[in-house]
Design a protein around this motif. Structure first.
Motif, PDB file in Angstrom:
ATOM      1  N   MET A   1     -37.676  22.896   8.843  1.00 38.78           N
ATOM      2  CA  MET A   1     -38.568  21.739   8.922  1.00 38.78           C
ATOM      3  C   MET A   1     -40.036  22.144   8.767  1.00 38.78           C
ATOM      4  SD  MET A   1     -36.632  19.107   9.248  1.00 38.78           S
ATOM      5  CE  MET A   1     -37.924  17.932   9.597  1.00 38.78           C
ATOM      6  N   HIS A   2     -40.366  23.382   9.170  1.00 39.03           N
ATOM      7  CA  HIS A   2     -41.753  23.821   9.124  1.00 39.03           C
ATOM      8  C   HIS A   2     -42.315  23.840   7.709  1.00 39.03           C
ATOM      9  CE1 HIS A   2     -40.488  25.322  13.103  1.00 39.03           C
ATOM     10  NE2 HIS A   2     -41.767  25.233  13.428  1.00 39.03           N
ATOM     11  N   ASN A   3     -41.461  23.932   6.714  1.00 35.15           N
ATOM     12  CA  ASN A   3     -41.933  24.019   5.333  1.00 35.15           C
ATOM     13  C   ASN A   3     -42.265  22.660   4.716  1.00 35.15           C
ATOM     14  OD1 ASN A   3     -41.852  26.878   4.886  1.00 35.15           O
ATOM     15  ND2 ASN A   3     -39.626  26.755   4.899  1.00 35.15           N
ATOM     16  N   TYR A   4     -41.981  21.581   5.424  1.00 30.76           N
ATOM     17  CA  TYR A   4     -42.371  20.267   4.939  1.00 30.76           C
ATOM     18  C   TYR A   4     -43.855  20.049   5.214  1.00 30.76           C
ATOM     19  CZ  TYR A   4     -37.756  18.640   3.641  1.00 30.76           C
ATOM     20  OH  TYR A   4     -36.549  18.482   3.007  1.00 30.76           O
ATOM     21  N   LYS A  20     -35.230  19.372  17.672  1.00 30.45           N
ATOM     22  CA  LYS A  20     -34.056  19.225  18.535  1.00 30.45           C
ATOM     23  C   LYS A  20     -33.007  18.299  17.917  1.00 30.45           C
ATOM     24  CE  LYS A  20     -36.555  20.054  22.851  1.00 30.45           C
ATOM     25  NZ  LYS A  20     -37.114  19.452  24.100  1.00 30.45           N
ATOM     26  N   SER A  21     -33.458  17.383  17.067  1.00 28.52           N
ATOM     27  CA  SER A  21     -32.535  16.400  16.478  1.00 28.52           C
ATOM     28  C   SER A  21     -31.891  16.882  15.177  1.00 28.52           C
ATOM     29  CB  SER A  21     -33.284  15.095  16.195  1.00 28.52           C
ATOM     30  OG  SER A  21     -33.904  14.597  17.354  1.00 28.52           O
ATOM     31  N   ALA A  22     -32.526  17.876  14.535  1.00 32.27           N
ATOM     32  CA  ALA A  22     -32.067  18.324  13.217  1.00 32.27           C
ATOM     33  C   ALA A  22     -30.697  18.997  13.301  1.00 32.27           C
ATOM     34  CB  ALA A  22     -33.088  19.275  12.616  1.00 32.27           C
ATOM     35  N   ASP A  42     -28.303   8.503   8.229  1.00 34.06           N
ATOM     36  CA  ASP A  42     -28.959   9.791   8.418  1.00 34.06           C
ATOM     37  C   ASP A  42     -29.896  10.069   7.249  1.00 34.06           C
ATOM     38  OD1 ASP A  42     -27.611  10.637  10.845  1.00 34.06           O
ATOM     39  OD2 ASP A  42     -25.824  10.937   9.608  1.00 34.06           O
ATOM     40  N   ILE A  43     -30.957  10.832   7.514  1.00 37.65           N
ATOM     41  CA  ILE A  43     -31.914  11.235   6.490  1.00 37.65           C
ATOM     42  C   ILE A  43     -31.724  12.731   6.229  1.00 37.65           C
ATOM     43  CG2 ILE A  43     -34.332  11.338   5.804  1.00 37.65           C
ATOM     44  CD1 ILE A  43     -33.314   8.509   6.285  1.00 37.65           C
ATOM     45  N   LEU A  44     -31.575  13.104   4.969  1.00 25.48           N
ATOM     46  CA  LEU A  44     -31.404  14.506   4.608  1.00 25.48           C
ATOM     47  C   LEU A  44     -32.752  15.145   4.308  1.00 25.48           C
ATOM     48  CD1 LEU A  44     -29.607  16.950   3.826  1.00 25.48           C
ATOM     49  CD2 LEU A  44     -29.561  16.025   1.487  1.00 25.48           C
ATOM     50  N   PHE A  45     -33.014  16.270   4.953  1.00 29.72           N
ATOM     51  CA  PHE A  45     -34.177  17.100   4.648  1.00 29.72           C
ATOM     52  C   PHE A  45     -33.654  18.348   3.933  1.00 29.72           C
ATOM     53  CE2 PHE A  45     -35.596  14.264   7.862  1.00 29.72           C
ATOM     54  CZ  PHE A  45     -36.959  14.069   7.634  1.00 29.72           C
ATOM     55  N   LEU A  46     -33.871  18.398   2.637  1.00 24.09           N
ATOM     56  CA  LEU A  46     -33.275  19.413   1.775  1.00 24.09           C
ATOM     57  C   LEU A  46     -34.099  20.704   1.794  1.00 24.09           C
ATOM     58  CD1 LEU A  46     -30.938  19.726  -0.349  1.00 24.09           C
ATOM     59  CD2 LEU A  46     -32.637  19.104  -2.077  1.00 24.09           C
ATOM     60  N   THR A  47     -33.424  21.838   1.971  1.00 25.94           N
ATOM     61  CA  THR A  47     -34.116  23.131   1.974  1.00 25.94           C
ATOM     62  C   THR A  47     -33.636  24.056   0.860  1.00 25.94           C
ATOM     63  OG1 THR A  47     -32.517  24.046   3.567  1.00 25.94           O
ATOM     64  CG2 THR A  47     -34.527  23.049   4.460  1.00 25.94           C
ATOM     65  N   SER A 104     -31.543   8.281  11.295  1.00 27.38           N
ATOM     66  CA  SER A 104     -32.586   7.416  10.725  1.00 27.38           C
ATOM     67  C   SER A 104     -33.446   6.764  11.803  1.00 27.38           C
ATOM     68  CB  SER A 104     -31.950   6.354   9.831  1.00 27.38           C
ATOM     69  OG  SER A 104     -31.028   5.556  10.558  1.00 27.38           O
ATOM     70  N   ASN A 105     -32.875   6.443  12.968  1.00 27.73           N
ATOM     71  CA  ASN A 105     -33.650   5.811  14.044  1.00 27.73           C
ATOM     72  C   ASN A 105     -34.759   6.731  14.549  1.00 27.73           C
ATOM     73  OD1 ASN A 105     -32.278   3.387  14.023  1.00 27.73           O
ATOM     74  ND2 ASN A 105     -30.799   4.016  15.584  1.00 27.73           N
ATOM     75  N   ILE A 106     -34.483   8.031  14.559  1.00 28.70           N
ATOM     76  CA  ILE A 106     -35.486   9.007  14.999  1.00 28.70           C
ATOM     77  C   ILE A 106     -36.622   9.079  13.980  1.00 28.70           C
ATOM     78  CG2 ILE A 106     -35.896  11.475  15.420  1.00 28.70           C
ATOM     79  CD1 ILE A 106     -33.022  11.577  16.547  1.00 28.70           C
ATOM     80  N   ILE A 107     -36.253   9.097  12.696  1.00 30.11           N
ATOM     81  CA  ILE A 107     -37.264   9.131  11.636  1.00 30.11           C
ATOM     82  C   ILE A 107     -38.102   7.851  11.648  1.00 30.11           C
ATOM     83  CG2 ILE A 107     -37.625   9.275   9.139  1.00 30.11           C
ATOM     84  CD1 ILE A 107     -36.692  11.870  10.505  1.00 30.11           C
ATOM     85  N   LYS A 108     -37.460   6.727  11.948  1.00 28.49           N
ATOM     86  CA  LYS A 108     -38.178   5.447  12.017  1.00 28.49           C
ATOM     87  C   LYS A 108     -39.228   5.485  13.135  1.00 28.49           C
ATOM     88  CE  LYS A 108     -35.606   1.868  11.445  1.00 28.49           C
ATOM     89  NZ  LYS A 108     -34.668   0.724  11.682  1.00 28.49           N
ATOM     90  N   ASP A 109     -38.865   6.049  14.289  1.00 32.10           N
ATOM     91  CA  ASP A 109     -39.813   6.159  15.402  1.00 32.10           C
ATOM     92  C   ASP A 109     -40.996   7.055  15.024  1.00 32.10           C
ATOM     93  OD1 ASP A 109     -38.312   4.526  17.026  1.00 32.10           O
ATOM     94  OD2 ASP A 109     -37.286   6.179  18.055  1.00 32.10           O
TER      95      ASP A 109
END
Length: 209
Positions: A1-4, A20-22, A42-47, A104-109
């Motif tokens: 996540m740090h690379n975003y 913690k949610s990833a 769910d939202i995908l964070f691609l690495t 997705s609810n976490i990303i929405k918040d």
């Protein structure tokens, strides 16, 4: 996540929530991530790897909307996750991909709490809107020969392993048309065809050869 690009601009609280949610995931090649009309939970964070996002007509024909690459975000996935909008396209892995899923609810918040993340999302949508405008322009003003040539030139590798069916899906046309044009390109010396492969005969191929 740090690379975003947005991550280090978030509050410490939001960073901790995301970490913690990833849920780390590895997804095989040719896996359907979601279909047109799905609700994205769910939202995908691609690495690592590449995802093809496409739209399918009721006739079964497809056209590629864009490719999702590492540390980019999928507009279709994100817009569906941030709202009740059903996915306007489908997504499939082009190779094995790695990344993280977050509900997705976490990303929405996070979207509503963090200005930096909202700015990131708006920039993303502006960029994709520009690419969609270019796609519409290509469809309206460029013939299929030119679009196919541009697609071939966009592939970094000299030997492209792909079927004519798959190219047709990328460009929103039929396999027969793609096969006919590729044969013409081969006769001009632009490329060499073999079963399931296309070999470009030079780095910069040209219709005027």
């Amino acid at each position: 996540m740090h690379n975003y690009s947005f991550f280090n601009k978030l509050s410490t609280e939001s960073q901790d929530i995301l970490l913690k949610s990833a849920r780390k995931t590895t997804i095989p090649k040719n896996t359907q991530l979601f279909y047109q009309g799905d609700k994205c939970q769910d939202i995908l964070f691609l690495t690592k790897g590449t995802v093809r996002v496409y739209r399918q007509h009721e006739s079964g024909k497809e056209i590629t909307l864009y490719y999702l690459r590492p540390f980019e975000q999928c507009n279709v996935n994100l817009s569906g996750g941030l709202s009740d909008i059903l996915a306007i396209g489908s997504a499939i892995t082009e190779d094995e991909v790695n990344g993280y899923y977050i509900e997705s609810n976490i990303i929405k918040d996070i979207f509503f709490k963090e200005e930096s993340f909202r700015h990131y999302v708006l920039e993303l949508f502006a960029s994709r809107l520009d690419s969609m405008a270019n796609l519409i322009e290509d469809l309206r003003f460029k013939n299929i020969d030119e679009r196919l040539l541009n697609w071939l030139n966009s592939q970094e590798q000299k030997t492209i392993t792909i079927t004519h069916d798959n190219i047709a899906s990328h460009l929103g046309t039929s396999r027969e048309i793609i096969s006919r044009i590729l044969k013409v390109f081969e006769e001009k010396g632009i490329l060499t065809l073999s079963r399931g492969k296309i070999v470009k005969n030079s780095e910069l191929i040209n219709l005027n050869v």
